[in-house]
Design a protein around this motif. Structure first.
Motif, PDB file in Angstrom:
ATOM      1  N   LYS A 143      40.140  49.727  45.261  1.00  0.00           N
ATOM      2  CA  LYS A 143      38.948  48.884  45.342  1.00  0.00           C
ATOM      3  C   LYS A 143      39.283  47.424  45.070  1.00  0.00           C
ATOM      4  CE  LYS A 143      35.337  52.162  44.049  1.00  0.00           C
ATOM      5  NZ  LYS A 143      34.348  52.521  43.009  1.00  0.00           N
ATOM      6  N   HIS A 167      42.478  52.893  54.462  1.00  0.00           N
ATOM      7  CA  HIS A 167      41.325  52.315  55.143  1.00  0.00           C
ATOM      8  C   HIS A 167      40.046  52.750  54.417  1.00  0.00           C
ATOM      9  CE1 HIS A 167      44.214  51.206  58.140  1.00  0.00           C
ATOM     10  NE2 HIS A 167      44.668  52.470  58.129  1.00  0.00           N
ATOM     11  N   ASP A 191      42.040  45.786  45.564  1.00  0.00           N
ATOM     12  CA  ASP A 191      42.879  45.106  46.567  1.00  0.00           C
ATOM     13  C   ASP A 191      42.582  45.587  47.987  1.00  0.00           C
ATOM     14  OD1 ASP A 191      44.708  43.205  47.350  1.00  0.00           O
ATOM     15  OD2 ASP A 191      46.472  44.320  46.671  1.00  0.00           O
ATOM     16  N   ASN A 192      41.348  45.955  48.249  1.00  0.00           N
ATOM     17  CA  ASN A 192      40.895  46.355  49.594  1.00  0.00           C
ATOM     18  C   ASN A 192      41.785  47.411  50.257  1.00  0.00           C
ATOM     19  OD1 ASN A 192      38.611  44.722  49.589  1.00  0.00           O
ATOM     20  ND2 ASN A 192      39.824  42.936  50.224  1.00  0.00           N
TER      21      ASN A 192
END
Length: 127
Positions: free
Chosen positions: A76, A126, A78-79
């Motif tokens: 979450k 993803h 660091d995407n």
């Protein structure tokens, strides 16, 4: 005199007979003690082993839950990008353990990989 010799021989025979009876009783006591030890020891050892196995499983689950929580928080933050070194530092794992964990999660979630200019490999999950 021969009466005395007969009496002595009878006493000697009686003491030998008593020694045999005592020896038989001691052997029986030893046998009973051995089987009592087995009858009590085996179930206790099995119960102790079962308890240790349960504690080990519980400890592994707690470790896995802690690691999963750390992993999801890092994703979450660091995407969805994470490296082996980042996970190893954050979760206090060895590099090999962190790599195995990330490889497993990469298969589970169909992650991709990206190599940086410096040769570092990032796992891309993803979100």
């Amino acid at each position: 005199m021969s009466g005395f010799i007969c009496l002595m021989m009878s006493a000697s025979a009686l003491s030998q007979l008593a020694d045999k009876d005592q020896s038989t009783l001691e052997q029986q006591d030893a046998t009973d003690t051995f089987f009592a030890g087995i009858a009590l020891g085996v179930p206790l050892a099995a119960g102790g082993g079962y308890m240790l196995w349960g504690l080990r499983r519980r400890n592994q689950k707690l470790l896995r839950d802690r690691l999963d929580s750390t992993f999801y928080q890092m994703l979450k933050a660091d995407n969805g990008r994470i490296t082996v070194l980042q996970l190893a530092m954050e979760a206090q794992l060895s590099g090999e353990q962190a790599k195995q964990y990330l490889d497993q999660k990469a298969k589970e979630f169909n992650a991709t990989f990206e190599a940086s200019d410096k040769g570092n490999i990032s796992y891309l999950f993803h979100l």
